[in-house]
Design a protein around this motif. Structure first.
Motif, PDB file in Angstrom:
ATOM      1  N   PRO A  75       0.823  -1.205   0.000  1.00 51.61           N
ATOM      2  CA  PRO A  75       0.000   0.000   0.000  1.00 51.61           C
ATOM      3  C   PRO A  75       0.860   1.259   0.000  1.00 51.61           C
ATOM      4  CG  PRO A  75      -0.687  -1.491   1.772  1.00 51.61           C
ATOM      5  CD  PRO A  75       0.537  -2.080   1.141  1.00 51.61           C
ATOM      6  N   ASP A 104      -7.534  -3.265  -0.422  1.00 53.35           N
ATOM      7  CA  ASP A 104      -6.501  -3.038   0.593  1.00 53.35           C
ATOM      8  C   ASP A 104      -6.069  -1.566   0.638  1.00 53.35           C
ATOM      9  OD1 ASP A 104      -4.704  -4.137   2.611  1.00 53.35           O
ATOM     10  OD2 ASP A 104      -3.100  -3.665   1.201  1.00 53.35           O
ATOM     11  N   ARG A 108      -7.634   4.298   1.518  1.00 49.89           N
ATOM     12  CA  ARG A 108      -6.489   5.095   1.980  1.00 49.89           C
ATOM     13  C   ARG A 108      -6.035   6.069   0.893  1.00 49.89           C
ATOM     14  NH1 ARG A 108      -1.806   3.191   5.934  1.00 49.89           N
ATOM     15  NH2 ARG A 108      -0.838   5.215   6.163  1.00 49.89           N
ATOM     16  N   ASP A 187       6.097  -0.090   2.508  1.00 51.39           N
ATOM     17  CA  ASP A 187       5.936   0.234   3.926  1.00 51.39           C
ATOM     18  C   ASP A 187       5.936  -1.032   4.776  1.00 51.39           C
ATOM     19  OD1 ASP A 187       3.547  -0.712   2.993  1.00 51.39           O
ATOM     20  OD2 ASP A 187       2.301   0.861   3.864  1.00 51.39           O
ATOM     21  N   ARG A 188       6.531  -2.105   4.221  1.00 50.22           N
ATOM     22  CA  ARG A 188       6.609  -3.369   4.964  1.00 50.22           C
ATOM     23  C   ARG A 188       7.694  -4.238   4.348  1.00 50.22           C
ATOM     24  NH1 ARG A 188       0.621  -4.249   4.228  1.00 50.22           N
ATOM     25  NH2 ARG A 188       0.938  -2.038   4.575  1.00 50.22           N
ATOM     26  N   GLU A 189       8.130  -5.227   5.115  1.00 54.29           N
ATOM     27  CA  GLU A 189       9.128  -6.162   4.618  1.00 54.29           C
ATOM     28  C   GLU A 189       8.403  -7.429   4.184  1.00 54.29           C
ATOM     29  OE1 GLU A 189      12.711  -8.898   6.529  1.00 54.29           O
ATOM     30  OE2 GLU A 189      11.758  -7.355   7.760  1.00 54.29           O
ATOM     31  N   ILE A 190       8.433  -7.701   2.889  1.00 58.58           N
ATOM     32  CA  ILE A 190       7.719  -8.877   2.379  1.00 58.58           C
ATOM     33  C   ILE A 190       8.530 -10.132   2.696  1.00 58.58           C
ATOM     34  CG2 ILE A 190       6.790 -10.009   0.312  1.00 58.58           C
ATOM     35  CD1 ILE A 190       5.339  -7.401   0.908  1.00 58.58           C
ATOM     36  N   LEU A 191       7.887 -11.107   3.347  1.00 56.93           N
ATOM     37  CA  LEU A 191       8.598 -12.323   3.746  1.00 56.93           C
ATOM     38  C   LEU A 191       8.277 -13.504   2.838  1.00 56.93           C
ATOM     39  CD1 LEU A 191       8.048 -11.969   7.614  1.00 56.93           C
ATOM     40  CD2 LEU A 191      10.086 -11.345   6.315  1.00 56.93           C
ATOM     41  N   GLY A 192       7.143 -13.442   2.153  1.00 57.71           N
ATOM     42  CA  GLY A 192       6.847 -14.547   1.246  1.00 57.71           C
ATOM     43  C   GLY A 192       5.363 -14.745   1.000  1.00 57.71           C
ATOM     44  N   VAL A 193       5.084 -15.751   0.169  1.00 55.62           N
ATOM     45  CA  VAL A 193       3.702 -16.107  -0.161  1.00 55.62           C
ATOM     46  C   VAL A 193       3.561 -17.591   0.100  1.00 55.62           C
ATOM     47  CG1 VAL A 193       2.088 -16.373  -2.090  1.00 55.62           C
ATOM     48  CG2 VAL A 193       3.430 -14.285  -1.893  1.00 55.62           C
TER      49      VAL A 193
ATOM     50  N   TRP B 138      -0.096   5.511   9.986  1.00 54.11           N
ATOM     51  CA  TRP B 138       0.444   4.186  10.312  1.00 54.11           C
ATOM     52  C   TRP B 138       0.253   3.245   9.125  1.00 54.11           C
ATOM     53  CZ3 TRP B 138      -2.371   3.134  15.651  1.00 54.11           C
ATOM     54  CH2 TRP B 138      -1.969   4.117  16.582  1.00 54.11           C
ATOM     55  N   PRO B 139       1.085   2.191   9.030  1.00 51.77           N
ATOM     56  CA  PRO B 139       0.809   1.172   8.009  1.00 51.77           C
ATOM     57  C   PRO B 139      -0.455   0.387   8.356  1.00 51.77           C
ATOM     58  CG  PRO B 139       2.670   0.498   9.384  1.00 51.77           C
ATOM     59  CD  PRO B 139       2.294   1.892   9.815  1.00 51.77           C
ATOM     60  N   HIS B 140      -1.015  -0.278   7.360  1.00 49.24           N
ATOM     61  CA  HIS B 140      -2.233  -1.063   7.599  1.00 49.24           C
ATOM     62  C   HIS B 140      -2.211  -2.306   6.719  1.00 49.24           C
ATOM     63  CE1 HIS B 140      -3.627   0.467   3.701  1.00 49.24           C
ATOM     64  NE2 HIS B 140      -4.432  -0.573   3.709  1.00 49.24           N
ATOM     65  N   ALA B 141      -3.094  -3.247   7.025  1.00 55.07           N
ATOM     66  CA  ALA B 141      -3.301  -4.393   6.130  1.00 55.07           C
ATOM     67  C   ALA B 141      -4.743  -4.864   6.272  1.00 55.07           C
ATOM     68  CB  ALA B 141      -2.350  -5.537   6.468  1.00 55.07           C
ATOM     69  N   ILE B 169       2.824 -13.045   3.477  1.00 54.15           N
ATOM     70  CA  ILE B 169       3.371 -12.854   4.826  1.00 54.15           C
ATOM     71  C   ILE B 169       4.359 -11.691   4.789  1.00 54.15           C
ATOM     72  CG2 ILE B 169       4.585 -13.962   6.751  1.00 54.15           C
ATOM     73  CD1 ILE B 169       3.787 -16.626   5.077  1.00 54.15           C
ATOM     74  N   PHE B 170       4.222 -10.778   5.738  1.00 55.47           N
ATOM     75  CA  PHE B 170       5.150  -9.632   5.773  1.00 55.47           C
ATOM     76  C   PHE B 170       5.315  -9.142   7.195  1.00 55.47           C
ATOM     77  CE2 PHE B 170       0.904  -8.372   4.266  1.00 55.47           C
ATOM     78  CZ  PHE B 170       0.489  -7.537   5.291  1.00 55.47           C
ATOM     79  N   ARG B 171       6.312  -8.265   7.376  1.00 50.48           N
ATOM     80  CA  ARG B 171       6.580  -7.690   8.689  1.00 50.48           C
ATOM     81  C   ARG B 171       6.303  -6.191   8.630  1.00 50.48           C
ATOM     82  NH1 ARG B 171      11.484  -9.734   9.646  1.00 50.48           N
ATOM     83  NH2 ARG B 171      10.629 -11.446  10.875  1.00 50.48           N
ATOM     84  N   LEU B 172       5.497  -5.714   9.584  1.00 49.92           N
ATOM     85  CA  LEU B 172       5.119  -4.294   9.665  1.00 49.92           C
ATOM     86  C   LEU B 172       5.688  -3.706  10.935  1.00 49.92           C
ATOM     87  CD1 LEU B 172       1.256  -4.201   9.122  1.00 49.92           C
ATOM     88  CD2 LEU B 172       2.970  -3.263   7.597  1.00 49.92           C
TER      89      LEU B 172
END
Lengths: 326, 263
Positions: A75, A104, A108, A187-193, B138-141, B169-172
């Motif tokens: 996003p 998603d 915003r 704005d996030r660290e993608i870890l996988g699918v 802030w971030p959102h999901a 899967i991700f880290r916020l």
């Protein structure tokens, strides 16, 4: 009326999302109704093939935001890129496919650029100087007509299947680059699918499906469903609430977050027919709906309907099939 | 952790609906209202996180006086306090107006996390939570199917539902707004003790003026609901009539001889 209609397309690994073509069809119709021009925007990294596919339509141009920061949807990067483009050119209408990705970030982005949102539109009609949009509400039990008040950009997300992809007018549109601002960063660290655990059973090749909804009432009340499925040689499937309650495993879920099936016969028992379920089964050859509520939207897409309690109706159907076979 | 949970009271989706006389909404008299389904999962997730890591849960709701029933239920389940955006001026707001108002209320306190349901079952489509996030910066999901708090509350590992049975899967970084999907957990039922305790827990009413908002509700929305109606059936089903045994036989006959989909 005149003005500019933008269509924001969704792609994955360089392929246009199925609903992107439906969004093009909707955007072209909207532009025609308004006497406006329509152009498309697509975001990603290394997505020349998606841009080419979009350029095969009657659009004034296709703009491509191509940057590493957009290689995986976030996003943060999407909102910044689209907000910058909209600030520069203030489109009147922006059409999006109503997908999990769009929802998603859509509100915003609207909040960011001061736009309004007509979500899940299934169609529009002219209303004096403006337009009236239709959208399903209350789980699809009712349909609302809404209109936009005041000045400014309006976003419209179009529901799956509301506009036919093959009704999009073909043509040849120039491809241009859309600048990606420096602020457009994930704005996030993608870890996988991952594939949802338990997604093992393939219902897409099954001939007959008996599907149950919340109306079944519990995991201990499946006997009439199992009996009918056994008699028909059918697989059992379900709508989301049944899975969420743990009454059946997740690999039997039909709908937008489950499997999409087109069996010869689909018996929907105790399923109201919310769009999240019907997108996964409305292509079935013959649909039978059984529901206590005669107003349940499932009856709109079924060929045969029975108003009644599935716990009485299903055993009666099982009995009738067995008697018919002598 | 301090967690804010936004909840909404909505018509029971199983209820038989009737149109209001003016055709602009449904008849609300005698209509059962419930705590929105995905909000129950959001609340359960918040309670489970604070039980594991310590902290407290505060619930927020925008709605008319009857929404207090939903807030009382949330208090009975374990929230410590409730904030009710309760004023006629809040009526008729869209996701943008409601999200802005909720963010203004949440901003009055310090929170590490805001949870909402994925969408409300009446007019909702999943927009409000991300507007709250945008307002707070802030971030959102959306469609969150898993939350693991990491780094002593500094970040969260989040699982989000995608289409076709896939999860991302991700880290916020926290604070963040997470819009929780139904099915993420198994919501608890209120205990008698919880219901008794809820009666003593505070519910603060707030108006747009309290929140410093110059406009709210329909006055702050650019979408106007013109009318509601039962959808026109696209051809629609042939409804088979008669006693259960009669319609069952008729159906089997039609499936065998007319549609020819069973032997």
């Amino acid at each position: 009326m005149s003005g500019r209609v933008w269509i924001v397309l969704q792609q994955r690994e360089g392929q246009l999302h199925r609903m992107s073509r439906e969004a093009i069809a909707a955007g072209q119709r909207l532009a025609a109704e308004l006497g406006a021009s329509a152009e498309a925007v697509v975001l990603g990294a290394g997505i020349g093939s998606a841009a080419q596919a979009a350029a095969g339509h009657a659009l004034t141009r296709v703009r491509v935001a191509d940057a590493e920061a957009l290689s995986h949807y976030t996003p943060g990067a999407y909102v910044e890129t689209l907000a910058a483009a909209m600030a520069a050119e203030s489109p009147d209408w922006v059409v999006f496919p109503h997908t999990y990705q769009t929802v998603d970030y859509l509100a915003r982005l609207a909040q960011r650029v001061g736009a309004t949102v007509i979500p899940e539109a299934t169609g529009f009609v002219r209303d004096g100087d403006g337009l009236l949009f239709r959208r399903p509400i209350l789980g699809g039990k009712l349909e609302a007509k809404v209109r936009v008040k005041g000045e400014g950009t309006a976003f419209v997300s179009v529901q799956s299947g509301a506009f036919q992809a093959d009704s999009a007018t073909t043509g040849s549109a120039p491809i241009e680059a859309l600048p990606v601002p420096a602020a457009a960063v994930p704005d996030r660290e993608i870890l996988g699918v991952e594939t949802v655990a338990g997604e093992k059973l393939d219902l897409t090749k099954v001939d007959v499906i008996v599907a149950v909804g919340r109306g079944v009432g519990g995991a201990d009340k499946m006997a009439p469903v199992e009996e009918l499925a056994k008699t028909l040689g059918a697989e059992i499937a379900a709508s989301r609430p049944v899975i969420d309650n743990g009454w059946l495993p997740r690999d039997r879920q039909i709908g937008s977050s489950g499997q999409t099936v087109t069996p010869r016969l689909y018996i929907a028992a105790g399923i109201s027919g919310a769009i999240q379920h019907t997108v996964g089964m409305k292509g079935s050859q013959v649909i039978v709906a059984i529901n206590k509520d005669p107003g349940a939207p499932i009856f709109n897409i079924a060929r045969y309907g029975i108003v009644g309690d599935l716990h009485e109706v299903l055993p009666a159907i099982t009995k009738a099939i067995r008697e018919g076979r002598g | 952790m301090r967690i804010a949970v936004c909840v909404k009271q909505v018509p029971d989706t199983e209820a038989r609906l009737r149109l209001a006389r003016d055709g602009k909404w449904i008849e609300e008299e005698d209509l059962p209202f419930v705590l929105n389904e995905s909000d129950e999962y959001a609340l359960e997730e918040a309670l489970a996180i604070t039980e594991k890591l310590g902290g407290e849960v505060v619930v927020f709701s925008l709605g008319p006086e009857r929404a207090k029933e939903a807030l009382r239920k949330a208090l009975a389940l374990g929230a410590v306090r409730a904030v009710h955006l309760n004023d006629n001026a809040f009526a008729g707001g869209d996701a943008l107006a409601n999200g802005r108002a909720l963010a203004a209320a949440i901003r009055r306190e310090e929170f590490d996390l805001v949870l909402t349901g994925s969408q409300s079952d009446d007019l909702g489509w999943g927009g409000t939570g991300s507007v709250v996030a945008g307002e707070l910066g802030w971030p959102h999901a959306w469609l969150v199917m898993g939350i693991e708090i990491e780094d002593g509350g500094g970040s969260a590992r989040v699982t989000r539902e995608m289409e076709s049975g896939m999860n991302e899967i991700f880290r916020l970084k926290l604070p963040a707004v997470l819009q929780v999907q139904a099915g993420i957990n198994h919501p608890r039922y209120p205990s008698l003790k919880g219901i008794m305790a809820a009666k003593k827990k505070p519910i603060d009413d707030l108006s747009p003026t309290d929140l410093g908002l110059s406009a709210a509700g329909s006055a702050a929305s650019r979408i106007e609901l013109v009318s509601v109606a039962f959808p026109e059936s696209g051809g629609g089903a042939e409804i088979l009539q008669g006693d259960t045994d009669v319609v069952a036989k008729l159906l089997v006959e039609k499936l065998t001889k007319e549609a020819r989909v069973i032997a």
